[in-house]
Design a protein around this motif. Structure first.
Motif, PDB file in Angstrom:
ATOM      1  N   THR A  69       0.832  -1.207   0.000  1.00 43.28           N
ATOM      2  CA  THR A  69       0.000   0.000   0.000  1.00 43.28           C
ATOM      3  C   THR A  69       0.867   1.258   0.000  1.00 43.28           C
ATOM      4  O   THR A  69       0.369   2.354  -0.250  1.00 43.28           O
ATOM      5  N   ASP A  70       2.163   1.107   0.290  1.00 37.97           N
ATOM      6  CA  ASP A  70       3.123   2.210   0.164  1.00 37.97           C
ATOM      7  C   ASP A  70       3.595   2.238  -1.277  1.00 37.97           C
ATOM      8  O   ASP A  70       4.655   1.721  -1.623  1.00 37.97           O
ATOM      9  N   ILE A  71       2.785   2.822  -2.134  1.00 33.74           N
ATOM     10  CA  ILE A  71       3.043   2.770  -3.566  1.00 33.74           C
ATOM     11  C   ILE A  71       4.398   3.395  -3.898  1.00 33.74           C
ATOM     12  O   ILE A  71       5.188   2.841  -4.675  1.00 33.74           O
ATOM     13  N   ALA A  72       4.694   4.529  -3.292  1.00 34.71           N
ATOM     14  CA  ALA A  72       5.932   5.237  -3.609  1.00 34.71           C
ATOM     15  C   ALA A  72       7.166   4.452  -3.181  1.00 34.71           C
ATOM     16  O   ALA A  72       8.214   4.534  -3.822  1.00 34.71           O
ATOM     17  N   GLY A  73       7.053   3.673  -2.094  1.00 30.80           N
ATOM     18  CA  GLY A  73       8.229   2.993  -1.569  1.00 30.80           C
ATOM     19  C   GLY A  73       8.428   1.566  -2.037  1.00 30.80           C
ATOM     20  O   GLY A  73       9.488   0.977  -1.797  1.00 30.80           O
ATOM     21  N   SER A  74       7.433   0.997  -2.717  1.00 28.43           N
ATOM     22  CA  SER A  74       7.494  -0.429  -3.053  1.00 28.43           C
ATOM     23  C   SER A  74       8.602  -0.757  -4.046  1.00 28.43           C
ATOM     24  O   SER A  74       9.303  -1.772  -3.917  1.00 28.43           O
ATOM     25  N   ALA A  75       8.777   0.088  -5.056  1.00 26.11           N
ATOM     26  CA  ALA A  75       9.805  -0.189  -6.067  1.00 26.11           C
ATOM     27  C   ALA A  75      11.190  -0.226  -5.441  1.00 26.11           C
ATOM     28  O   ALA A  75      12.032  -1.055  -5.828  1.00 26.11           O
ATOM     29  N   ALA A  76      11.430   0.652  -4.468  1.00 32.06           N
ATOM     30  CA  ALA A  76      12.744   0.692  -3.823  1.00 32.06           C
ATOM     31  C   ALA A  76      13.041  -0.604  -3.084  1.00 32.06           C
ATOM     32  O   ALA A  76      14.201  -1.045  -3.029  1.00 32.06           O
ATOM     33  N   VAL A  77      12.014  -1.239  -2.516  1.00 34.68           N
ATOM     34  CA  VAL A  77      12.215  -2.514  -1.819  1.00 34.68           C
ATOM     35  C   VAL A  77      12.630  -3.590  -2.815  1.00 34.68           C
ATOM     36  O   VAL A  77      13.551  -4.383  -2.548  1.00 34.68           O
ATOM     37  N   ILE A  78      11.985  -3.638  -3.968  1.00 38.12           N
ATOM     38  CA  ILE A  78      12.330  -4.641  -4.982  1.00 38.12           C
ATOM     39  C   ILE A  78      13.743  -4.393  -5.498  1.00 38.12           C
ATOM     40  O   ILE A  78      14.535  -5.337  -5.659  1.00 38.12           O
ATOM     41  N   ASP A  79      14.087  -3.146  -5.747  1.00 39.84           N
ATOM     42  CA  ASP A  79      15.438  -2.834  -6.197  1.00 39.84           C
ATOM     43  C   ASP A  79      16.477  -3.230  -5.154  1.00 39.84           C
ATOM     44  O   ASP A  79      17.549  -3.754  -5.497  1.00 39.84           O
ATOM     45  N   ALA A  80      16.174  -2.996  -3.878  1.00 38.56           N
ATOM     46  CA  ALA A  80      17.119  -3.351  -2.814  1.00 38.56           C
ATOM     47  C   ALA A  80      17.322  -4.860  -2.750  1.00 38.56           C
ATOM     48  O   ALA A  80      18.456  -5.343  -2.591  1.00 38.56           O
ATOM     49  N   LEU A  81      16.239  -5.619  -2.875  1.00 39.50           N
ATOM     50  CA  LEU A  81      16.367  -7.075  -2.861  1.00 39.50           C
ATOM     51  C   LEU A  81      17.161  -7.570  -4.070  1.00 39.50           C
ATOM     52  O   LEU A  81      17.982  -8.485  -3.957  1.00 39.50           O
ATOM     53  N   ALA A  82      16.912  -6.970  -5.226  1.00 41.69           N
ATOM     54  CA  ALA A  82      17.670  -7.354  -6.421  1.00 41.69           C
ATOM     55  C   ALA A  82      19.157  -7.064  -6.230  1.00 41.69           C
ATOM     56  O   ALA A  82      20.011  -7.863  -6.635  1.00 41.69           O
ATOM     57  N   ASP A  83      19.464  -5.942  -5.591  1.00 36.19           N
ATOM     58  CA  ASP A  83      20.871  -5.632  -5.286  1.00 36.19           C
ATOM     59  C   ASP A  83      21.451  -6.672  -4.332  1.00 36.19           C
ATOM     60  O   ASP A  83      22.591  -7.126  -4.503  1.00 36.19           O
ATOM     61  N   ASP A  84      20.666  -7.046  -3.316  1.00 31.02           N
ATOM     62  CA  ASP A  84      21.127  -8.049  -2.348  1.00 31.02           C
ATOM     63  C   ASP A  84      21.466  -9.372  -3.031  1.00 31.02           C
ATOM     64  O   ASP A  84      22.440 -10.040  -2.668  1.00 31.02           O
ATOM     65  N   LEU A  85      20.649  -9.750  -4.007  1.00 28.39           N
ATOM     66  CA  LEU A  85      20.782 -11.059  -4.659  1.00 28.39           C
ATOM     67  C   LEU A  85      21.735 -11.037  -5.842  1.00 28.39           C
ATOM     68  O   LEU A  85      22.131 -12.093  -6.342  1.00 28.39           O
ATOM     69  N   GLY A  86      22.049  -9.833  -6.330  1.00 33.89           N
ATOM     70  CA  GLY A  86      22.855  -9.726  -7.537  1.00 33.89           C
ATOM     71  C   GLY A  86      22.040  -9.803  -8.809  1.00 33.89           C
ATOM     72  O   GLY A  86      22.565 -10.107  -9.879  1.00 33.89           O
ATOM     73  N   GLY A  87      20.768  -9.497  -8.717  1.00 38.97           N
ATOM     74  CA  GLY A  87      19.887  -9.500  -9.881  1.00 38.97           C
ATOM     75  C   GLY A  87      18.551 -10.136  -9.555  1.00 38.97           C
ATOM     76  O   GLY A  87      18.334 -10.645  -8.460  1.00 38.97           O
ATOM     77  N   VAL A  88      17.638 -10.101 -10.540  1.00 42.04           N
ATOM     78  CA  VAL A  88      16.349 -10.778 -10.392  1.00 42.04           C
ATOM     79  C   VAL A  88      15.962 -11.354 -11.746  1.00 42.04           C
ATOM     80  O   VAL A  88      15.704 -10.628 -12.700  1.00 42.04           O
ATOM     81  N   ASP A  89      15.987 -12.672 -11.833  1.00 40.93           N
ATOM     82  CA  ASP A  89      15.607 -13.367 -13.058  1.00 40.93           C
ATOM     83  C   ASP A  89      14.136 -13.760 -13.047  1.00 40.93           C
ATOM     84  O   ASP A  89      13.519 -13.854 -14.099  1.00 40.93           O
ATOM     85  N   VAL A  90      13.608 -14.008 -11.859  1.00 38.30           N
ATOM     86  CA  VAL A  90      12.214 -14.428 -11.683  1.00 38.30           C
ATOM     87  C   VAL A  90      11.586 -13.543 -10.625  1.00 38.30           C
ATOM     88  O   VAL A  90      12.155 -13.372  -9.538  1.00 38.30           O
ATOM     89  N   PHE A  91      10.433 -12.983 -10.939  1.00 41.49           N
ATOM     90  CA  PHE A  91       9.705 -12.192  -9.941  1.00 41.49           C
ATOM     91  C   PHE A  91       8.305 -12.759  -9.786  1.00 41.49           C
ATOM     92  O   PHE A  91       7.572 -12.906 -10.765  1.00 41.49           O
ATOM     93  N   VAL A  92       7.941 -13.073  -8.535  1.00 39.22           N
ATOM     94  CA  VAL A  92       6.622 -13.619  -8.235  1.00 39.22           C
ATOM     95  C   VAL A  92       5.886 -12.635  -7.338  1.00 39.22           C
ATOM     96  O   VAL A  92       6.279 -12.407  -6.188  1.00 39.22           O
ATOM     97  N   ASN A  93       4.833 -12.042  -7.877  1.00 35.87           N
ATOM     98  CA  ASN A  93       4.020 -11.123  -7.084  1.00 35.87           C
ATOM     99  C   ASN A  93       2.929 -11.930  -6.375  1.00 35.87           C
ATOM    100  O   ASN A  93       1.943 -12.345  -6.981  1.00 35.87           O
ATOM    101  N   ASN A  94       3.146 -12.179  -5.096  1.00 37.44           N
ATOM    102  CA  ASN A  94       2.221 -12.999  -4.316  1.00 37.44           C
ATOM    103  C   ASN A  94       1.508 -12.199  -3.233  1.00 37.44           C
ATOM    104  O   ASN A  94       0.447 -12.604  -2.779  1.00 37.44           O
ATOM    105  N   ALA A  95       2.067 -11.081  -2.797  1.00 34.07           N
ATOM    106  CA  ALA A  95       1.470 -10.295  -1.711  1.00 34.07           C
ATOM    107  C   ALA A  95       0.050  -9.893  -2.072  1.00 34.07           C
ATOM    108  O   ALA A  95      -0.231  -9.458  -3.192  1.00 34.07           O
TER     109      ALA A  95
END
Length: 270
Positions: A69-95
């Motif tokens: 529900t934090d629309i403005a902040g959600s993209a930053a969370v995904i980018d941070a996780l992708a940085d943590d993992l070294g990329g994102v090949d598969v994304f599953v939107n389950n929330a």
């Protein structure tokens, strides 16, 4: 996962993976050989438990809190996780969430909370993941967990139905636009699954009688995860824009309203 048509996934992000379907998906992807990013909304311990299962399989993981529900902040969370993992090949939107409020009683705040969680926040998260995939240049898989109510309505679920119909339509448009980048987009539409969201935590779904579902029982979260793993894999390279029902045949009941039938007489012709 074996490479076919030039796509070999190594990393995945699964939102809402602190319990239920999301946890089952995250663990199944780890078992398939991927490092998996986890998000949680209110159950931090649940996210830690998912991470422990992933580490026990010898895969890497990262955890971030996500409120869609934090629309403005959600993209930053995904980018941070992708940085943590070294990329994102598969994304599953389950929330996701539901509200169970009848249309005439539905207030705007509840309507917006459900739409923001299930659709608007999902858009932002999937867009962030897709942009990372495009920049990486080696394709990707985006999978949205919708619901059988992506295509069939239910009384008391006006906002939920609208959000899931919208999410399914969004995924189909994504499939058209992202295909040129080697990114597929598909939906998985569960029926009744024995999870905390349906009040069936830690119950054996095979021991629960559901007369109105052709297979006669709720589903197990791992049965949903198995379909997601296929859609995340190289084997699904020619599958995009599809919605995969994982519902024990519920949608085939049509006007017989499978989830509401309490006896088995419908199975007979007389």
């Amino acid at each position: 996962m074996e490479d076919t048509v030039g796509f070999t996934p190594a990393t995945a992000i699964v939102t809402g993976s602190d319990s239920g379907i999301g946890r089952a998906i995250a663990v199944a992807l780890a078992r398939a050989g991927l490092d998996v990013g986890i998000t949680w909304h209110s159950d931090q311990q649940g996210a830690q438990d998912t991470a422990e299962e992933i580490r026990a399989l010898g895969r890497g993981t990262a955890i971030r809190q996500l409120d869609t529900t934090d629309i403005a902040g959600s993209a930053a969370v995904i980018d941070a996780l992708a940085d943590d993992l070294g990329g994102v090949d598969v994304f599953v939107n389950n929330a996701g969430t539901g509200d169970g409020v009848m249309f005439l009683d539905l207030d705007v705040d509840t309507w917006m909370r459900t739409l923001n969680t299930n659709l608007n926040g999902a858009f932002v998260c999937m867009q962030a993941a897709a942009r990372r995939m495009v920049l990486a240049g080696h394709g990707g898989r985006i999978i949205a967990v919708t619901s059988v109510h992506e295509s069939q309505p239910r009384v008391g679920a006006a906002a939920y139905d609208a959000s899931k119909h919208g999410l399914g339509g969004l995924v189909k448009t994504m499939a058209l636009e992202l295909a040129r980048f080697g990114i597929t987009a598909n939906s998985v539409a569960p029926g009744e699954i024995a999870t905390p969201m349906t009040g069936q935590t830690d119950q054996d779904p095979t021991a629960t009688d559901r007369p109105g579902i052709p297979l006669g029982r709720p589903g197990d979260a791992r049965e949903v995860a198995a379909v997601v793993v296929f859609l995340a894999s190289p084997a699904s390279s020619y599958v995009t824009g599809a919605s995969w029902a994982v519902d024990g045949g519920m949608l085939q009941m049509g006007p017989q309203a499978g989830s509401h039938i309490t006896a088995h007489e419908w199975r007979e012709t007389n």
